[in-house]
Design an enzyme around this catalytic site. Structure first.
Site, PDB file in Angstrom:
ATOM      1  N   LYS A 137      -0.727  -3.730 -13.106  1.00  0.00           N
ATOM      2  CA  LYS A 137      -0.827  -2.843 -11.944  1.00  0.00           C
ATOM      3  C   LYS A 137      -1.571  -1.555 -12.323  1.00  0.00           C
ATOM      4  O   LYS A 137      -1.340  -1.008 -13.416  1.00  0.00           O
ATOM      5  CB  LYS A 137       0.599  -2.507 -11.468  1.00  0.00           C
ATOM      6  CG  LYS A 137       0.677  -1.673 -10.193  1.00  0.00           C
ATOM      7  CD  LYS A 137       2.144  -1.474  -9.756  1.00  0.00           C
ATOM      8  CE  LYS A 137       2.251  -0.756  -8.435  1.00  0.00           C
ATOM      9  NZ  LYS A 137       3.652  -0.608  -7.968  1.00  0.00           N
TER      10      LYS A 137
ATOM     11  N   SER B  68       9.261  -2.350  -4.877  1.00  0.00           N
ATOM     12  CA  SER B  68       7.858  -2.750  -5.035  1.00  0.00           C
ATOM     13  C   SER B  68       7.574  -3.883  -6.005  1.00  0.00           C
ATOM     14  O   SER B  68       6.447  -4.359  -6.063  1.00  0.00           O
ATOM     15  CB  SER B  68       7.024  -1.541  -5.441  1.00  0.00           C
ATOM     16  OG  SER B  68       6.712  -0.799  -4.295  1.00  0.00           O
TER      17      SER B  68
ATOM     18  N   SER C  70       4.719  -2.174  -3.191  1.00  0.00           N
ATOM     19  CA  SER C  70       3.394  -1.703  -3.488  1.00  0.00           C
ATOM     20  C   SER C  70       2.661  -2.527  -4.556  1.00  0.00           C
ATOM     21  O   SER C  70       1.446  -2.403  -4.680  1.00  0.00           O
ATOM     22  CB  SER C  70       3.464  -0.254  -3.967  1.00  0.00           C
ATOM     23  OG  SER C  70       4.175  -0.170  -5.196  1.00  0.00           O
TER      24      SER C  70
HETATM   25  N1  GLN Z   1       8.119   0.362  -0.030  1.00  0.00           N
HETATM   26  C1  GLN Z   1       8.801   1.452  -0.643  1.00  0.00           C
HETATM   27  C2  GLN Z   1       8.081   2.747  -0.374  1.00  0.00           C
HETATM   28  O1  GLN Z   1       7.104   2.719   0.268  1.00  0.00           O
HETATM   29  C3  GLN Z   1       8.976   1.194  -2.096  1.00  0.00           C
HETATM   30  C4  GLN Z   1       7.781   1.481  -2.909  1.00  0.00           C
HETATM   31  C5  GLN Z   1       7.977   1.242  -4.367  1.00  0.00           C
HETATM   32  O2  GLN Z   1       8.953   0.625  -4.798  1.00  0.00           O
HETATM   33  N2  GLN Z   1       7.042   1.759  -5.144  1.00  0.00           N
HETATM   34  O3  GLN Z   1       8.477   3.778  -0.804  1.00  0.00           O
END
Ligand code: GLN
Length: 485
Positions: A76, A175, A151
């Site tokens: 990532k 995420s 994400s």
């Molecule tokens: N979808 C969640 C957010 O937008 C989690 C994101 C994440 O775990 N980085 O904050």
């Protein structure tokens, strides 16, 4: 050997060790497939030429004592990689080349793996669909109309689409687990403090954790064994005795007690998810474990709590991007004008929304009403889990309240996007480990995941439960290769 990219990490390691495959064969195969994957938009930066060089070097002087001998791997783009552009999916870091390596990626290279490239993600890891990336959205290898989740959407697409044997993502509120669930792969969010945060672009520091994403539980356990380490460079890293998660993996979970929390039966949850959960309960029983109904009474407060704590920490973490220290700088008439233009041109809409919410909840007039209150509720959520773990060894829930949604379906409705994290955020707020495993398909043939939540530092236990269930579930991912050039 045919179909190299279809092999699991475990198989590839074995085949390299017994010389049936060279690192060059394996690296070439994943590069070939990655080069055909433009439509998925999974990569932000590729490092294919030097990956191939490194593979050749490995083959000239192989070291089979490594846990990941000559294995190519994309990661990532939130992990800093020395001398390789690291963008966090943002325009503001579009030209950022770190002078240092994150501890987690360093651990991976130290075990013989080779970087393939950097994978797309939501901007600063804020999102649930990989649609907030400055570098465009990622498509799911399952179906071109679907989001891969977020994400770590590039990571999920890359593993499900077999562009990389395994990968690492980060999980602040889901995420790793949510995109794993959307694309039919396995994703583990470790206990807070298990994997070092050093060199990971910060989103919300008290919630962020790196973790493995893989085709199966065994691969996930092996990669976790490599990345989990105590790191004095991260003040929140915890010095506890880590297992050999891969080696110690067992499917014997007889007698384990698994909690089923009634509060996860949320309003409007599709019947397919409830049915999947019931199937999961049956699989647990088939494995010789027992399920027990439990209550986590503060669950409904987890999402609002998360969406106060995470933006608050993000607004503070992102203050450093001012056009002076890192990355993109807009032209301004004076210093203040330059700051303002840099930040309004450099950050996307979702990131700006989070900075505004975060700044608001931390402001002197509202701190007590929002931020302080959220911290107290966070403790109550943690207490719920502590109470439950007096009776059970782990907890089983669905990973997400729906299967993958369509690209564009939720972009204009942030609240409905946030609702997607309902089953994953409590785990981050309590600092616990959680794993999502593919467990079935919905009526449209899209993957659905189940989540197993563990006690702090009990990764081995949830990996074992996942391993035992995986055998019973016998999930087959429906990858059509629609995107191959
Ligand atoms: N979808 C969640 C957010 O937008 C989690 C994101 C994440 O775990 N980085 O904050």
């Amino acid at each position: 050997m045919s179909d190299i990219t279809k092999q699991s990490l475990t198989e590839l390691v074995e085949n390299i060790k017994n010389k049936k495959l060279s690192s060059t064969d394996v690296t070439k195969a994943f590069i070939d497939r990655s080069e055909k994957s433009e439509k998925l938009n999974a990569y932000i930066t590729n490092d294919f030429t030097s990956a191939l060089d490194k593979a050749k070097k490995f083959d000239q002087k192989p070291n089979f004592d490594f846990k990941l001998p000559g294995i190519p791997m994309a990661v990532k783009d939130l992990f800093c990689t020395k001398n390789i552009k690291t963008t966090a999916g943002s325009k503001i870091l579009n030209n950022f080349i770190p002078t240092y390596e994150s501890t987690v990626t360093e651990n991976i290279w130290n075990e013989g793996a080779i970087l393939l490239g950097k994978l797309n993600c939501d901007e600063f890891a804020m999102g649930s669909s990989n649609e907030t990336s400055f570098f465009g959205n990622v498509q799911s290898p399952i179906d071109k109309n679907l989001v891969p989740g977020g994400s770590s959407g590039g990571s999920a697409s890359a593993v499900a689409g077999q562009l990389t044997p395994v990968t690492i993502g980060t999980d602040t509120g889901g995420s790793i687990r949510q995109p794993a669930s959307f694309t039919g792969i396995v994703g583990l969010k470790p206990t807070y403090g298990s994997c070092s945060r050093y060199g990971i672009v910060a989103f919300a520091s008290s919630l962020d954790q790196a973790g493995p994403m893989a085709q199966n539980v065994k691969d996930c356990a092996l990669l976790h064994e490599v990345i989990s380490s105590y790191d004095p460079k991260d003040s929140t890293s915890i010095d506890f005795k880590r297992n050999h998660y891969g080696k110690e993996l067992t499917n014997n979970i007889k007698g384990k007690k698994i909690g089923i929390p009634k509060e996860y039966r949320v309003d409007g949850m599709p019947k397919e998810i409830e049915d999947l959960w019931q199937k999961g309960i049956q699989y647990i029983k088939d494995c010789g474990a027992e399920t027990i109904d439990i209550s986590l009474p503060n669950t409904s407060y987890a999402l609002p709590t998360y969406y106060i704590v995470a933006p608050a920490e993000a607004s503070s973490n992102l203050a450093r991007y001012d056009g002076v220290k890192y990355g993109f700088r807009a032209k301004g008439e004076n210093l203040i004008d330059m700051y303002e233009k840099t930040r309004s041109e450099g950050f996307g809409a979702e990131v700006q929304r989070r900075i505004m919410i975060g700044t608001y909840v931390l402001s002197s007039g509202y701190y007590d009403a929002y931020y302080l209150k959220a911290q107290k509720v966070r403790k109550l959520i943690k207490n719920d889990f502590d109470e439950a773990y007096k009776k059970v060894d782990a907890i089983l829930t669905p990973s997400t309240p729906s299967s993958a949604f369509k690209i564009g379906e939720k972009t204009n409705d942030p609240v409905s996007m946030y609702l997607n994290d309902i089953f994953t955020v409590p785990v981050n707020l309590a600092g616990l480990p959680g794993i999502s495993i593919p467990a079935g398909h919905d009526s449209k043939g899209y993957p659905l995941g189940l989540q197993i939540i563990g006690k702090a530092f009990d990764e081995q236990n949830i990996l074992n439960i996942a391993y035992a269930m995986e055998e019973k579930i016998n999930f087959k991912n429906k990858i059509t290769d629609w995107w191959i050039k």
